[in-house]
Design a protein around this motif. Structure first.
Motif, PDB file in Angstrom:
ATOM      1  N   MET A   1      -5.315  -5.656  -7.584  1.00 14.22           N
ATOM      2  CA  MET A   1      -4.794  -5.747  -6.219  1.00 14.22           C
ATOM      3  C   MET A   1      -5.959  -5.786  -5.232  1.00 14.22           C
ATOM      4  N   ASP A   2      -5.860  -6.707  -4.248  1.00 13.86           N
ATOM      5  CA  ASP A   2      -6.897  -6.762  -3.209  1.00 13.86           C
ATOM      6  C   ASP A   2      -6.538  -5.800  -2.078  1.00 13.86           C
ATOM      7  N   PHE A   3      -7.573  -5.200  -1.541  1.00 13.89           N
ATOM      8  CA  PHE A   3      -7.378  -4.284  -0.418  1.00 13.89           C
ATOM      9  C   PHE A   3      -8.170  -4.831   0.761  1.00 13.89           C
ATOM     10  N   LEU A   4      -7.436  -5.377   1.753  1.00 11.68           N
ATOM     11  CA  LEU A   4      -8.091  -6.022   2.899  1.00 11.68           C
ATOM     12  C   LEU A   4      -8.113  -5.041   4.061  1.00 11.68           C
ATOM     13  N   ARG A   5      -9.272  -4.930   4.695  1.00 11.91           N
ATOM     14  CA  ARG A   5      -9.423  -3.924   5.759  1.00 11.91           C
ATOM     15  C   ARG A   5     -10.049  -4.571   7.001  1.00 11.91           C
ATOM     16  N   PRO A   6      -9.276  -5.398   7.721  1.00  7.43           N
ATOM     17  CA  PRO A   6      -9.833  -6.050   8.911  1.00  7.43           C
ATOM     18  C   PRO A   6     -10.169  -5.004   9.975  1.00  7.43           C
ATOM     19  N   GLN A   7     -11.190  -5.314  10.756  1.00 10.57           N
ATOM     20  CA  GLN A   7     -11.614  -4.367  11.797  1.00 10.57           C
ATOM     21  C   GLN A   7     -11.061  -4.759  13.162  1.00 10.57           C
ATOM     22  N   THR A   8     -10.572  -6.004  13.280  1.00  9.92           N
ATOM     23  CA  THR A   8     -10.033  -6.446  14.579  1.00  9.92           C
ATOM     24  C   THR A   8      -8.655  -7.074  14.361  1.00  9.92           C
ATOM     25  N   TRP A   9      -7.899  -7.157  15.456  1.00 12.09           N
ATOM     26  CA  TRP A   9      -6.567  -7.772  15.394  1.00 12.09           C
ATOM     27  C   TRP A   9      -6.678  -9.235  14.974  1.00 12.09           C
ATOM     28  N   ALA A  17      -2.642 -14.944   7.704  1.00 13.03           N
ATOM     29  CA  ALA A  17      -2.463 -16.401   7.589  1.00 13.03           C
ATOM     30  C   ALA A  17      -3.006 -16.911   6.249  1.00 13.03           C
ATOM     31  N   ASP A  18      -4.146 -16.353   5.823  1.00 12.17           N
ATOM     32  CA  ASP A  18      -4.781 -16.792   4.566  1.00 12.17           C
ATOM     33  C   ASP A  18      -3.998 -16.379   3.341  1.00 12.17           C
ATOM     34  N   ARG A  19      -3.369 -15.189   3.459  1.00 16.62           N
ATOM     35  CA  ARG A  19      -2.736 -14.596   2.274  1.00 16.62           C
ATOM     36  C   ARG A  19      -1.265 -14.284   2.579  1.00 16.62           C
ATOM     37  N   PRO A  20      -0.364 -15.267   2.412  1.00 13.66           N
ATOM     38  CA  PRO A  20       1.052 -15.008   2.699  1.00 13.66           C
ATOM     39  C   PRO A  20       1.640 -13.898   1.813  1.00 13.66           C
ATOM     40  N   MET A  35       5.106   1.872  -4.043  1.00 17.84           N
ATOM     41  CA  MET A  35       4.097   1.610  -5.081  1.00 17.84           C
ATOM     42  C   MET A  35       4.061   2.753  -6.096  1.00 17.84           C
ATOM     43  N   ASN A  36       4.140   3.980  -5.592  1.00 17.22           N
ATOM     44  CA  ASN A  36       4.097   5.134  -6.511  1.00 17.22           C
ATOM     45  C   ASN A  36       5.262   5.121  -7.485  1.00 17.22           C
ATOM     46  N   PHE A  37       6.426   4.653  -6.996  1.00 14.23           N
ATOM     47  CA  PHE A  37       7.598   4.586  -7.877  1.00 14.23           C
ATOM     48  C   PHE A  37       7.646   3.272  -8.662  1.00 14.23           C
ATOM     49  N   ASP A  38       6.604   2.464  -8.497  1.00 12.17           N
ATOM     50  CA  ASP A  38       6.506   1.187  -9.197  1.00 12.17           C
ATOM     51  C   ASP A  38       7.651   0.227  -8.828  1.00 12.17           C
ATOM     52  N   LEU A  39       8.180   0.388  -7.619  1.00 14.01           N
ATOM     53  CA  LEU A  39       9.250  -0.509  -7.172  1.00 14.01           C
ATOM     54  C   LEU A  39       8.668  -1.831  -6.697  1.00 14.01           C
ATOM     55  N   HIS A  40       7.415  -1.769  -6.282  1.00 16.88           N
ATOM     56  CA  HIS A  40       6.797  -2.945  -5.691  1.00 16.88           C
ATOM     57  C   HIS A  40       5.296  -2.844  -5.952  1.00 16.88           C
ATOM     58  N   ARG A  41       4.727  -3.894  -6.482  1.00 19.57           N
ATOM     59  CA  ARG A  41       3.271  -3.876  -6.743  1.00 19.57           C
ATOM     60  C   ARG A  41       2.662  -5.074  -6.021  1.00 19.57           C
ATOM     61  N   PRO A  42       2.240  -4.893  -4.756  1.00 18.86           N
ATOM     62  CA  PRO A  42       1.726  -6.045  -4.004  1.00 18.86           C
ATOM     63  C   PRO A  42       0.440  -6.588  -4.630  1.00 18.86           C
ATOM     64  N   THR A  43       0.209  -7.885  -4.464  1.00 18.83           N
ATOM     65  CA  THR A  43      -1.053  -8.461  -4.932  1.00 18.83           C
ATOM     66  C   THR A  43      -2.177  -8.165  -3.950  1.00 18.83           C
ATOM     67  N   ALA A  44      -1.815  -7.889  -2.691  1.00 18.35           N
ATOM     68  CA  ALA A  44      -2.838  -7.549  -1.696  1.00 18.35           C
ATOM     69  C   ALA A  44      -2.229  -6.658  -0.616  1.00 18.35           C
ATOM     70  N   LEU A  45      -3.012  -5.659  -0.211  1.00 19.30           N
ATOM     71  CA  LEU A  45      -2.615  -4.793   0.905  1.00 19.30           C
ATOM     72  C   LEU A  45      -3.477  -5.114   2.105  1.00 19.30           C
ATOM     73  N   LEU A  46      -2.868  -5.116   3.286  1.00 18.47           N
ATOM     74  CA  LEU A  46      -3.599  -5.363   4.530  1.00 18.47           C
ATOM     75  C   LEU A  46      -3.557  -4.074   5.349  1.00 18.47           C
ATOM     76  N   ASP A  47      -4.640  -3.332   5.308  1.00 17.61           N
ATOM     77  CA  ASP A  47      -4.689  -2.029   5.975  1.00 17.61           C
ATOM     78  C   ASP A  47      -4.955  -2.226   7.475  1.00 17.61           C
ATOM     79  N   LEU A  48      -3.972  -1.851   8.303  1.00 17.60           N
ATOM     80  CA  LEU A  48      -4.101  -2.056   9.749  1.00 17.60           C
ATOM     81  C   LEU A  48      -4.724  -0.848  10.455  1.00 17.60           C
ATOM     82  N   ASN A  49      -5.031   0.197   9.709  1.00 23.07           N
ATOM     83  CA  ASN A  49      -5.498   1.438  10.347  1.00 23.07           C
ATOM     84  C   ASN A  49      -6.804   1.320  11.132  1.00 23.07           C
TER      85      ASN A  49
END
Ligand code: FAD
Length: 288
Positions: A1-9, A17-20, A35-49
Protein backbone atom coordinates in the motif's frame (compact mmCIF):
# COMPACT_ATOMS: atom_id res chain seq x y z
CA UNK A 1 0.00 0.00 0.00
CA UNK A 2 1.26 3.49 -0.87
CA UNK A 3 1.11 6.17 1.76
CA UNK A 4 0.93 9.65 0.21
CA UNK A 5 1.58 12.64 2.45
CA UNK A 6 1.12 15.90 0.51
CA UNK A 7 2.19 19.05 2.34
CA UNK A 8 -0.10 21.45 0.46
CA UNK A 9 -3.70 21.45 -0.76
CA UNK A 10 -2.52 21.76 -4.39
CA UNK A 11 -0.35 18.65 -3.95
CA UNK A 12 -3.27 16.78 -2.38
CA UNK A 13 -5.49 17.61 -5.38
CA UNK A 14 -2.70 16.55 -7.75
CA UNK A 15 -2.33 13.24 -5.89
CA UNK A 16 -6.10 12.64 -6.01
CA UNK A 17 -6.02 13.34 -9.77
CA UNK A 18 -3.04 11.02 -10.38
CA UNK A 19 -4.38 8.17 -8.29
CA UNK A 20 -8.17 7.66 -8.60
CA UNK A 21 -7.72 4.64 -6.31
CA UNK A 22 -6.45 6.74 -3.40
CA UNK A 23 -8.43 6.86 -0.13
CA UNK A 24 -8.22 10.21 1.70
CA UNK A 25 -7.71 9.98 5.44
CA UNK A 26 -8.18 12.76 7.99
CA UNK A 27 -8.96 11.59 11.54
CA UNK A 28 -8.88 7.94 10.42
CA UNK A 29 -11.68 6.97 12.83
CA UNK A 30 -13.60 5.34 9.97
CA UNK A 31 -10.77 4.50 7.54
CA UNK A 32 -8.48 2.81 10.07
CA UNK A 33 -11.32 0.83 11.68
CA UNK A 34 -12.28 -0.58 8.27
CA UNK A 35 -8.66 -1.51 7.57
CA UNK A 36 -8.19 -3.08 11.00
CA UNK A 37 -11.26 -5.24 10.43
CA UNK A 38 -9.98 -6.07 6.94
CA UNK A 39 -13.20 -4.70 5.42
CA UNK A 40 -11.27 -2.53 3.03
CA UNK A 41 -7.62 -2.62 1.98
CA UNK A 42 -6.87 0.53 -0.05
CA UNK A 43 -4.03 0.46 -2.56
CA UNK A 44 -3.07 3.98 -1.49
CA UNK A 45 -3.84 6.30 1.42
CA UNK A 46 -3.81 10.08 1.05
CA UNK A 47 -3.00 11.57 4.44
CA UNK A 48 -4.51 15.07 4.65
CA UNK A 49 -3.19 15.81 8.15
CA UNK A 50 -0.13 17.87 7.12
CA UNK A 51 -2.42 20.38 5.36
CA UNK A 52 -3.02 22.72 8.27
CA UNK A 53 -5.47 24.99 6.43
CA UNK A 54 -8.01 22.14 6.64
CA UNK A 55 -8.06 22.56 10.42
CA UNK A 56 -8.93 26.26 10.39
CA UNK A 57 -12.17 28.24 10.12
CA UNK A 58 -12.97 31.77 9.08
CA UNK A 59 -15.84 34.16 8.56
CA UNK A 60 -16.82 34.76 4.92
CA UNK A 61 -17.50 38.35 3.75
CA UNK A 62 -21.26 37.57 3.82
CA UNK A 63 -21.04 36.58 7.52
CA UNK A 64 -21.33 32.82 6.94
CA UNK A 65 -18.66 30.52 8.37
CA UNK A 66 -16.23 28.49 6.32
CA UNK A 67 -15.08 25.52 8.39
CA UNK A 68 -12.15 23.39 7.22
CA UNK A 69 -12.95 19.74 6.48
CA UNK A 70 -10.30 18.64 8.99
CA UNK A 71 -11.58 20.58 12.02
CA UNK A 72 -11.96 17.96 14.76
CA UNK A 73 -15.23 17.82 16.68
CA UNK A 74 -13.69 19.04 19.94
CA UNK A 75 -12.66 22.30 18.29
CA UNK A 76 -16.02 22.79 16.60
CA UNK A 77 -17.67 22.40 20.00
CA UNK A 78 -15.21 24.73 21.77
CA UNK A 79 -14.74 27.39 19.11
CA UNK A 80 -18.03 27.42 17.19
CA UNK A 81 -20.58 26.01 19.64
CA UNK A 82 -22.15 29.43 20.22
CA UNK A 83 -22.57 30.16 16.50
CA UNK A 84 -23.38 26.65 15.29
CA UNK A 85 -25.36 25.17 18.19
CA UNK A 86 -27.09 22.42 16.18
CA UNK A 87 -23.85 21.19 14.66
CA UNK A 88 -22.10 21.40 18.04
CA UNK A 89 -24.87 19.41 19.74
CA UNK A 90 -24.48 16.64 17.19
CA UNK A 91 -20.68 16.77 17.55
CA UNK A 92 -21.01 16.26 21.33
CA UNK A 93 -22.83 12.97 20.73
CA UNK A 94 -20.16 11.49 18.44
CA UNK A 95 -18.27 8.54 19.96
CA UNK A 96 -15.97 9.18 22.92
CA UNK A 97 -13.55 12.02 23.76
CA UNK A 98 -10.84 10.17 21.79
CA UNK A 99 -13.06 9.95 18.70
CA UNK A 100 -14.11 13.59 19.03
CA UNK A 101 -10.43 14.58 19.21
CA UNK A 102 -9.63 12.86 15.91
CA UNK A 103 -12.94 12.71 14.03
CA UNK A 104 -14.00 15.47 11.66
CA UNK A 105 -17.05 16.74 9.78
CA UNK A 106 -15.10 16.21 6.54
CA UNK A 107 -14.75 12.55 7.48
CA UNK A 108 -18.43 12.28 8.38
CA UNK A 109 -19.29 13.75 4.96
CA UNK A 110 -16.69 11.57 3.21
CA UNK A 111 -18.20 8.42 4.73
CA UNK A 112 -21.76 9.60 3.88
CA UNK A 113 -23.22 6.98 6.20
CA UNK A 114 -26.96 7.52 6.67
CA UNK A 115 -26.24 7.11 10.40
CA UNK A 116 -23.52 9.80 10.53
CA UNK A 117 -24.57 12.31 13.16
CA UNK A 118 -23.50 15.52 11.46
CA UNK A 119 -25.64 15.15 8.36
CA UNK A 120 -28.96 16.07 10.00
CA UNK A 121 -27.78 19.45 11.40
CA UNK A 122 -25.83 20.22 8.20
CA UNK A 123 -29.10 19.75 6.28
CA UNK A 124 -31.18 21.70 8.80
CA UNK A 125 -28.74 24.64 8.79
CA UNK A 126 -28.47 24.80 5.00
CA UNK A 127 -24.77 23.93 4.85
CA UNK A 128 -22.87 23.92 1.57
CA UNK A 129 -19.98 21.54 0.92
CA UNK A 130 -16.91 23.05 -0.77
CA UNK A 131 -15.29 20.37 -2.93
CA UNK A 132 -12.37 20.77 -5.29
CA UNK A 133 -10.48 18.91 -7.99
CA UNK A 134 -7.30 19.81 -9.84
CA UNK A 135 -9.04 19.50 -13.21
CA UNK A 136 -12.31 21.37 -12.56
CA UNK A 137 -11.63 23.64 -9.59
CA UNK A 138 -14.12 24.41 -6.83
CA UNK A 139 -17.67 23.07 -6.65
CA UNK A 140 -20.16 24.32 -4.04
CA UNK A 141 -22.63 21.54 -3.24
CA UNK A 142 -25.71 22.18 -1.06
CA UNK A 143 -25.86 19.48 1.62
CA UNK A 144 -29.22 18.24 0.35
CA UNK A 145 -27.61 17.41 -3.01
CA UNK A 146 -24.49 15.83 -1.54
CA UNK A 147 -25.85 12.40 -0.51
CA UNK A 148 -26.82 10.12 -3.39
CA UNK A 149 -27.16 6.63 -1.90
CA UNK A 150 -26.27 4.43 1.05
CA UNK A 151 -22.76 5.56 2.02
CA UNK A 152 -22.47 7.33 -1.34
CA UNK A 153 -21.94 10.99 -2.04
CA UNK A 154 -21.77 12.96 -5.28
CA UNK A 155 -17.97 13.52 -5.29
CA UNK A 156 -15.91 12.36 -8.27
CA UNK A 157 -12.85 10.18 -7.49
CA UNK A 158 -10.49 13.13 -8.02
CA UNK A 159 -12.47 15.51 -5.77
CA UNK A 160 -11.69 16.31 -2.14
CA UNK A 161 -13.77 18.12 0.46
CA UNK A 162 -12.02 21.31 1.46
CA UNK A 163 -14.56 22.90 3.82
CA UNK A 164 -18.21 23.37 4.60
CA UNK A 165 -19.99 26.73 4.67
CA UNK A 166 -22.87 27.50 6.98
CA UNK A 167 -24.58 30.65 8.23
CA UNK A 168 -24.29 31.24 11.97
CA UNK A 169 -27.51 30.54 13.86
CA UNK A 170 -30.05 33.37 13.86
CA UNK A 171 -32.50 31.34 15.93
CA UNK A 172 -32.77 28.14 17.94
CA UNK A 173 -31.17 24.96 16.63
CA UNK A 174 -31.46 21.49 18.13
CA UNK A 175 -30.22 17.96 17.46
CA UNK A 176 -31.76 14.83 18.94
CA UNK A 177 -30.55 11.26 18.61
CA UNK A 178 -32.01 7.94 19.73
CA UNK A 179 -29.59 5.12 20.46
CA UNK A 180 -29.50 1.91 22.40
CA UNK A 181 -27.59 3.75 25.14
CA UNK A 182 -26.65 7.34 25.89
CA UNK A 183 -23.03 7.49 24.68
CA UNK A 184 -20.68 5.77 22.20
CA UNK A 185 -23.61 4.71 20.10
CA UNK A 186 -24.59 4.73 16.45
CA UNK A 187 -27.92 6.48 16.00
CA UNK A 188 -31.04 4.35 15.63
CA UNK A 189 -32.33 7.58 14.14
CA UNK A 190 -31.72 11.29 14.59
CA UNK A 191 -33.39 14.59 13.86
CA UNK A 192 -32.26 18.20 13.67
CA UNK A 193 -34.33 21.39 13.61
CA UNK A 194 -33.27 24.98 12.87
CA UNK A 195 -35.57 27.98 13.11
CA UNK A 196 -34.82 31.18 11.18
CA UNK A 197 -37.33 33.59 12.78
CA UNK A 198 -36.30 36.71 10.84
CA UNK A 199 -37.01 34.91 7.58
CA UNK A 200 -39.95 32.90 8.97
CA UNK A 201 -38.12 29.80 7.72
CA UNK A 202 -37.60 26.27 9.08
CA UNK A 203 -34.81 23.75 8.38
CA UNK A 204 -34.86 20.03 9.14
CA UNK A 205 -32.58 17.02 8.80
CA UNK A 206 -33.36 13.32 9.29
CA UNK A 207 -30.59 10.82 10.01
CA UNK A 208 -30.52 7.02 9.93
CA UNK A 209 -34.08 6.65 8.68
CA UNK A 210 -33.67 6.52 4.88
CA UNK A 211 -30.99 5.39 2.39
CA UNK A 212 -29.48 8.88 2.70
CA UNK A 213 -29.74 11.68 5.22
CA UNK A 214 -32.60 13.89 4.02
CA UNK A 215 -34.69 16.95 4.79
CA UNK A 216 -38.39 16.79 5.63
CA UNK A 217 -39.34 19.51 3.17
CA UNK A 218 -43.14 19.22 3.50
CA UNK A 219 -42.74 19.49 7.28
CA UNK A 220 -40.51 22.57 6.87
CA UNK A 221 -43.03 24.30 4.60
CA UNK A 222 -45.98 23.41 6.81
CA UNK A 223 -44.31 24.70 9.98
CA UNK A 224 -43.02 27.90 8.41
CA UNK A 225 -46.53 28.71 7.19
CA UNK A 226 -48.53 27.59 10.23
CA UNK A 227 -46.36 28.83 13.12
CA UNK A 228 -47.67 31.92 14.85
CA UNK A 229 -44.13 33.30 15.09
CA UNK A 230 -45.14 36.06 17.52
CA UNK A 231 -47.63 34.02 19.50
CA UNK A 232 -47.89 30.60 21.10
CA UNK A 233 -47.14 27.13 19.78
CA UNK A 234 -50.35 25.36 18.86
CA UNK A 235 -50.37 21.68 19.91
CA UNK A 236 -52.13 20.67 16.70
CA UNK A 237 -49.39 22.37 14.64
CA UNK A 238 -46.66 20.57 16.63
CA UNK A 239 -48.43 17.23 16.17
CA UNK A 240 -48.89 17.72 12.43
CA UNK A 241 -45.23 18.74 12.14
CA UNK A 242 -44.23 15.49 13.87
CA UNK A 243 -46.50 13.51 11.53
CA UNK A 244 -44.96 15.15 8.43
CA UNK A 245 -41.43 14.43 9.65
CA UNK A 246 -42.41 10.80 10.21
CA UNK A 247 -43.87 10.62 6.70
CA UNK A 248 -40.66 12.01 5.19
CA UNK A 249 -38.64 9.03 6.44
CA UNK A 250 -38.29 5.69 4.67
CA UNK A 251 -36.51 3.56 7.25
CA UNK A 252 -35.75 -0.16 7.26
CA UNK A 253 -35.77 -2.83 9.96
CA UNK A 254 -32.22 -3.65 11.03
CA UNK A 255 -30.21 -4.73 14.07
CA UNK A 256 -30.50 -1.30 15.66
CA UNK A 257 -34.27 -0.85 15.38
CA UNK A 258 -37.41 -1.47 13.40
CA UNK A 259 -38.77 0.82 10.73
CA UNK A 260 -41.92 1.38 12.83
CA UNK A 261 -39.89 2.37 15.87
CA UNK A 262 -37.79 4.79 13.82
CA UNK A 263 -40.90 6.46 12.39
CA UNK A 264 -42.40 6.79 15.86
CA UNK A 265 -39.15 8.15 17.36
CA UNK A 266 -38.79 10.71 14.58
CA UNK A 267 -42.25 12.14 15.23
CA UNK A 268 -41.43 12.38 18.95
CA UNK A 269 -38.02 14.02 18.30
CA UNK A 270 -39.59 16.47 15.86
CA UNK A 271 -42.19 17.59 18.43
CA UNK A 272 -39.59 17.74 21.20
CA UNK A 273 -37.02 19.75 19.28
CA UNK A 274 -39.82 22.09 18.24
CA UNK A 275 -40.91 22.56 21.87
CA UNK A 276 -37.29 23.26 22.95
CA UNK A 277 -36.77 25.65 20.04
CA UNK A 278 -40.04 27.43 20.70
CA UNK A 279 -39.15 27.93 24.36
CA UNK A 280 -35.85 29.59 23.32
CA UNK A 281 -37.52 31.62 20.59
CA UNK A 282 -40.18 32.99 22.94
CA UNK A 283 -37.74 33.54 25.82
CA UNK A 284 -35.16 35.61 24.04
CA UNK A 285 -35.41 35.12 20.32
CA UNK A 286 -31.91 33.68 20.35
CA UNK A 287 -30.35 30.27 19.88
CA UNK A 288 -29.90 28.21 23.04
C1 FAD B 1 -15.56 4.04 18.47
C2 FAD B 1 -16.20 4.89 17.39
C3 FAD B 1 -17.36 5.60 17.67
C4 FAD B 1 -17.95 6.38 16.68
N1 FAD B 1 -19.10 7.06 16.99
C5 FAD B 1 -19.69 7.82 16.04
C6 FAD B 1 -20.90 8.53 16.35
O1 FAD B 1 -21.41 8.51 17.48
N2 FAD B 1 -21.47 9.26 15.36
C7 FAD B 1 -20.93 9.35 14.10
O2 FAD B 1 -21.47 10.03 13.24
N3 FAD B 1 -19.80 8.68 13.78
C8 FAD B 1 -19.17 7.92 14.72
N4 FAD B 1 -18.02 7.23 14.40
C9 FAD B 1 -17.52 7.29 13.02
C10 FAD B 1 -16.44 8.39 12.78
O3 FAD B 1 -15.79 8.77 13.97
C11 FAD B 1 -17.05 9.65 12.16
O4 FAD B 1 -17.71 9.33 10.94
C12 FAD B 1 -16.01 10.74 11.88
O5 FAD B 1 -16.66 11.94 11.55
C13 FAD B 1 -15.03 10.37 10.78
O6 FAD B 1 -14.10 11.45 10.65
P1 FAD B 1 -12.56 11.15 10.34
O7 FAD B 1 -11.90 12.47 10.14
O8 FAD B 1 -11.98 10.26 11.38
O9 FAD B 1 -12.70 10.39 8.95
P2 FAD B 1 -11.71 9.36 8.20
O10 FAD B 1 -11.78 8.03 8.84
O11 FAD B 1 -10.36 9.97 8.02
O12 FAD B 1 -12.44 9.33 6.80
C14 FAD B 1 -13.80 8.90 6.69
C15 FAD B 1 -14.23 8.89 5.22
O13 FAD B 1 -14.16 10.20 4.68
C16 FAD B 1 -13.23 10.28 3.60
N5 FAD B 1 -12.58 11.59 3.73
C17 FAD B 1 -11.92 12.10 4.81
N6 FAD B 1 -11.53 13.36 4.58
C18 FAD B 1 -11.93 13.66 3.31
C19 FAD B 1 -11.82 14.82 2.47
N7 FAD B 1 -11.22 15.95 2.90
N8 FAD B 1 -12.34 14.76 1.23
C20 FAD B 1 -12.96 13.64 0.79
N9 FAD B 1 -13.11 12.52 1.53
C21 FAD B 1 -12.60 12.53 2.77
C22 FAD B 1 -12.32 9.08 3.77
O14 FAD B 1 -11.73 8.65 2.58
C23 FAD B 1 -13.30 8.06 4.33
O15 FAD B 1 -14.08 7.52 3.30
C24 FAD B 1 -17.39 6.46 15.37
C25 FAD B 1 -16.20 5.76 15.10
C26 FAD B 1 -15.61 4.98 16.08
C27 FAD B 1 -14.34 4.24 15.77
Amino acid sequence: MDFLRPQTWADALAAAADRPDVVPVQGGTDVMVEMNFDLHRPTALLDLNPITELTTWEENPDGSLRVGAGMPYVRIIAELGDRLPGIAQAARTVGSPQIRNRGTVGGNLGGASPAGDLHAPLLACGAIVEAESAARGTRMIPADQFYVGVKRHCLEPDELIRAFHVPPATGPQYFSKVGTRNAMVIAVCSFSLALFPAERRVGTGIGSAAPTPRRATAAEEFLAAELDWDGTLDDAVARRFGDLVREAASPIDDVRGTADYRRHALAVMARRTLAWSWRDHRNNGEAA
